[in-house]
Motif scaffolding. Sequence first.
Motif, short mmCIF file in Angstrom:
data_model
loop_
_atom_site.label_atom_id
_atom_site.label_comp_id
_atom_site.label_asym_id
_atom_site.label_seq_id
_atom_site.Cartn_x
_atom_site.Cartn_y
_atom_site.Cartn_z
N ASN A 94 0.86 -1.18 0.00
CA ASN A 94 0.00 0.00 0.00
C ASN A 94 0.90 1.23 0.00
OD1 ASN A 94 -1.89 1.97 0.47
ND2 ASN A 94 -2.92 0.87 2.11
N PHE A 95 0.93 1.93 -1.13
CA PHE A 95 1.82 3.08 -1.25
C PHE A 95 1.20 4.37 -0.74
CE2 PHE A 95 3.19 0.07 -4.48
CZ PHE A 95 4.49 -0.11 -4.06
N LEU A 96 -0.08 4.38 -0.46
CA LEU A 96 -0.74 5.57 0.08
C LEU A 96 -1.14 5.34 1.52
CD1 LEU A 96 -2.91 6.56 -2.99
CD2 LEU A 96 -0.75 7.54 -2.25
N ASP A 97 -0.62 4.34 2.12
CA ASP A 97 -0.69 3.95 3.53
C ASP A 97 -1.81 4.56 4.34
OD1 ASP A 97 1.35 4.17 6.42
OD2 ASP A 97 0.29 2.44 5.70
N PHE B 164 4.82 3.77 3.31
CA PHE B 164 4.78 2.41 2.80
C PHE B 164 4.17 1.47 3.84
CE2 PHE B 164 7.07 -1.63 2.28
CZ PHE B 164 6.69 -1.92 0.98
N SER B 165 3.25 0.60 3.41
CA SER B 165 2.65 -0.35 4.35
C SER B 165 2.18 -1.60 3.61
CB SER B 165 1.45 0.29 5.07
OG SER B 165 0.39 0.47 4.17
N LEU B 166 1.72 -2.56 4.37
CA LEU B 166 1.11 -3.76 3.83
C LEU B 166 -0.38 -3.49 3.73
CD1 LEU B 166 1.29 -6.76 3.02
CD2 LEU B 166 0.95 -7.30 5.44
N GLY B 167 -0.97 -3.76 2.57
CA GLY B 167 -2.38 -3.49 2.38
C GLY B 167 -3.18 -4.76 2.15
N TRP C 173 -16.50 -1.87 -0.18
CA TRP C 173 -15.06 -2.15 -0.26
C TRP C 173 -14.44 -1.74 1.07
CZ3 TRP C 173 -11.84 0.68 -4.57
CH2 TRP C 173 -10.57 0.14 -4.66
N VAL C 174 -13.64 -2.62 1.66
CA VAL C 174 -13.00 -2.35 2.94
C VAL C 174 -11.49 -2.51 2.80
CG1 VAL C 174 -12.89 -2.95 5.39
CG2 VAL C 174 -15.06 -3.16 4.16
N PRO C 175 -10.77 -1.42 2.46
CA PRO C 175 -9.31 -1.46 2.43
C PRO C 175 -8.73 -1.31 3.84
CG PRO C 175 -10.16 0.23 0.94
CD PRO C 175 -11.28 -0.21 1.81
N MET C 176 -7.64 -2.03 4.09
CA MET C 176 -6.94 -1.95 5.37
C MET C 176 -5.46 -1.73 5.11
SD MET C 176 -8.82 -5.16 7.19
CE MET C 176 -9.02 -6.06 5.66
N GLY C 177 -4.81 -0.99 5.98
CA GLY C 177 -3.37 -0.77 5.87
C GLY C 177 -2.68 -1.07 7.19
N PHE C 178 -1.56 -1.80 7.11
CA PHE C 178 -0.79 -2.15 8.29
C PHE C 178 0.64 -1.65 8.08
CE2 PHE C 178 -4.01 -5.37 7.59
CZ PHE C 178 -4.56 -5.55 8.84
N ARG C 179 1.12 -0.82 8.98
CA ARG C 179 2.50 -0.37 8.92
C ARG C 179 3.22 -0.92 10.12
NH1 ARG C 179 5.36 3.90 10.81
NH2 ARG C 179 3.51 4.98 11.49
#
Length: 170
Positions: free
Chosen positions: A63-66, A74-77, A104-110
């Motif tokens: 995930n580049f827009l974290d 930068f994160s894991l999406g 739609w449910v996007p999630m981001g993990f940093r």
Amino acid sequence: MKKKVLILLVVAVLAIAPAAAAQSRGSSEDGAFGIGLNLGTNTGVGLKFGMGDFDIFANIGLNFLDMQFDPFRFSLGGDVGIAYEVYDADFGGGHHMPVTVGLWVPMGFRFGDPFAFSLDVLAHAGIEYQIPNVPVLFYLRLGLGVGMDIVPDFKLGFSGAGALGVMYVF
């Protein structure tokens, strides 16, 4: 108190959405499975499961827009969502383009210092195109809704996401 109400609202929407989507025709055959490349807010592997009346999709990648309120980290999406067909543009000769809507449910993990987690709940619209007699599907999906940074500090605001992809459908 506001956090609890918001979380309960998100859980309620996620519980009701599949039942609402089941009233539609769906854009994939029941039992169809697709895997491919997803480009967009979350860039990585795209998955799609045809449930007949609706489709379930998921994306796992970078995930580049974290985080919603501190972008460009930068994160894991990971995304999950449902889509159902509302219109099918038929061009003849087996060429058609389903228009879909859904949740739609996007999630981001940093994973850093500090650990961060964001969760968005988006309404989305999209289009799909599968080449006749070839199991290759192209899609475009755009969503707008509510974004939440949950950890380390809770923040709430508007959010959006987009995806462009290609996948092989089994």
